[in-house]
Design a protein around this motif. Structure first.
Motif, PDB file in Angstrom:
ATOM      1  N   PRO A   1       6.116   4.394 -10.035  1.00 38.08           N
ATOM      2  CA  PRO A   1       6.602   3.993  -8.712  1.00 38.08           C
ATOM      3  C   PRO A   1       7.645   2.881  -8.814  1.00 38.08           C
ATOM      4  O   PRO A   1       7.610   2.066  -9.740  1.00 38.08           O
ATOM      5  N   GLU A   2       8.570   2.855  -7.865  1.00 36.97           N
ATOM      6  CA  GLU A   2       9.488   1.720  -7.753  1.00 36.97           C
ATOM      7  C   GLU A   2       8.850   0.577  -6.968  1.00 36.97           C
ATOM      8  O   GLU A   2       9.151  -0.584  -7.209  1.00 36.97           O
TER       9      GLU A   2
ATOM     10  N   PHE B   1       6.789  -5.412  -8.785  1.00 37.21           N
ATOM     11  CA  PHE B   1       6.301  -5.706 -10.131  1.00 37.21           C
ATOM     12  C   PHE B   1       4.954  -5.018 -10.344  1.00 37.21           C
ATOM     13  O   PHE B   1       4.327  -4.518  -9.398  1.00 37.21           O
ATOM     14  N   ASP B   2       4.493  -5.017 -11.581  1.00 37.05           N
ATOM     15  CA  ASP B   2       3.217  -4.396 -11.935  1.00 37.05           C
ATOM     16  C   ASP B   2       2.082  -5.108 -11.205  1.00 37.05           C
ATOM     17  O   ASP B   2       1.953  -6.331 -11.292  1.00 37.05           O
ATOM     18  N   VAL B   3       1.243  -4.339 -10.483  1.00 41.92           N
ATOM     19  CA  VAL B   3       0.185  -4.974  -9.695  1.00 41.92           C
ATOM     20  C   VAL B   3      -0.886  -5.615 -10.563  1.00 41.92           C
ATOM     21  O   VAL B   3      -1.711  -6.381 -10.063  1.00 41.92           O
TER      22      VAL B   3
ATOM     23  N   GLY C   1      12.110   6.704   1.028  1.00 40.48           N
ATOM     24  CA  GLY C   1      12.747   7.466  -0.033  1.00 40.48           C
ATOM     25  C   GLY C   1      12.502   6.939  -1.429  1.00 40.48           C
ATOM     26  O   GLY C   1      12.787   7.639  -2.407  1.00 40.48           O
ATOM     27  N   ARG C   2      11.977   5.735  -1.556  1.00 40.60           N
ATOM     28  CA  ARG C   2      11.712   5.177  -2.886  1.00 40.60           C
ATOM     29  C   ARG C   2      10.358   5.676  -3.398  1.00 40.60           C
ATOM     30  O   ARG C   2       9.402   5.811  -2.614  1.00 40.60           O
ATOM     31  N   PRO C   3      10.225   5.944  -4.694  1.00 37.35           N
ATOM     32  CA  PRO C   3       8.923   6.318  -5.251  1.00 37.35           C
ATOM     33  C   PRO C   3       7.910   5.189  -5.001  1.00 37.35           C
ATOM     34  O   PRO C   3       8.198   4.030  -5.286  1.00 37.35           O
ATOM     35  N   TRP C   4       6.727   5.544  -4.513  1.00 37.97           N
ATOM     36  CA  TRP C   4       5.773   4.527  -4.088  1.00 37.97           C
ATOM     37  C   TRP C   4       4.349   4.884  -4.498  1.00 37.97           C
ATOM     38  O   TRP C   4       4.029   6.036  -4.795  1.00 37.97           O
ATOM     39  N   ARG C   5       3.540   3.853  -4.499  1.00 40.88           N
ATOM     40  CA  ARG C   5       2.094   4.047  -4.585  1.00 40.88           C
ATOM     41  C   ARG C   5       1.429   3.017  -3.686  1.00 40.88           C
ATOM     42  O   ARG C   5       2.070   2.046  -3.254  1.00 40.88           O
TER      43      ARG C   5
END
Length: 226
Positions: free
Chosen positions: A194-195, A214-216, A154-158
């Motif tokens: 994304p979260e 965190f930011d990749v 359910g969390r925004p993802w990439r």
């Protein structure tokens, strides 16, 4: 997460199927190994500082000196927290996390983002977390994805998919996208905001998964503290 890791480790002792730790990349194999050494030393220093803090806390609660010595001796005889495995494929080295409470993605959230304890290295290009892994086979990967991703549904993802040399023909990018869509929700995929980012790493030894918040871009290692 820690309980699932313990259960998974117990279930797979015979096959040695689960690897956890950090993939360190470098321009050459030699530099990848040097970058891995830098990371291991950095983590061991931080681990020692945390152990000292915990020891001070125990003493402040009135724990006996004898008990503290027993704990210290037990730690000396236990396996190291981080074990150098070496090269897993060209230009990629692996540092294994030995203790079940050490979650690689959480450690990197402390040591790769800007801050006082940020990890720097002149040799490493990137450090990628492996929170859980399996043999690079479709049915094992599906079970692995369920264990790692179910709690984030359910969390925004990439997805960040990294196929290293020799791994691209085992678990494909489409395979990784499919399990993410099925477990996290196709409608929750978000490139812009994304979260979480699902880090999927594939090479001949194993396929690894981790979830970072965190930011990749911070997975790329700086050569000095800015």
């Amino acid at each position: 997460m820690a309980k699932r890791l313990r259960d998974l480790k117990e279930a797979s002792k015979a096959s040695d199927d689960v690897e956890r730790g950090f993939l360190v990349t470098g321009p050459t194999c030699q530099e990848a190994l040097r970058g891995l050494k830098d990371l291991r030393l950095h983590l061991e220093v931080e681990a020692e500082e945390r152990k000292d803090t915990q020891s001070d806390h125990r003493n402040s609660e009135g724990v006996s000196v004898c008990h503290s010595l027993d704990v210290e001796l037990a730690e000396l005889h236990s396996q190291r927290r981080f074990l150098t495995v070496g090269m897993v494929c060209k230009q990629v080295a692996f540092l294994r996390a030995q203790h079940v409470d050490d979650i690689p993605s959480r450690l990197l959230s402390r040591f790769l983002v800007p801050g006082r304890d940020r990890f720097v290295s002149r040799f490493a290009d990137r450090v990628l977390p492996v929170d859980m892994s399996s043999q690079p086979r479709s049915e094992r990967f599906s079970r692995l994805a369920q264990d790692v991703l179910a709690s984030h549904a359910g969390r925004p993802w990439r997805l960040l998919y990294e196929p290293f040399r020799g791994g691209w023909n085992t678990i494909s990018k489409e395979d990784a996208f499919e399990v993410c869509r099925n477990i996290l929700g196709a409608d929750r995929q978000s490139v812009a905001d994304p979260e979480i980012t699902v880090v999927c790493t594939v090479q001949p030894r194993f396929v690894g998964l981790a979830v970072v918040t965190f930011d990749v871009d911070y997975l790329r290692v700086e050569d000095e503290i800015g």
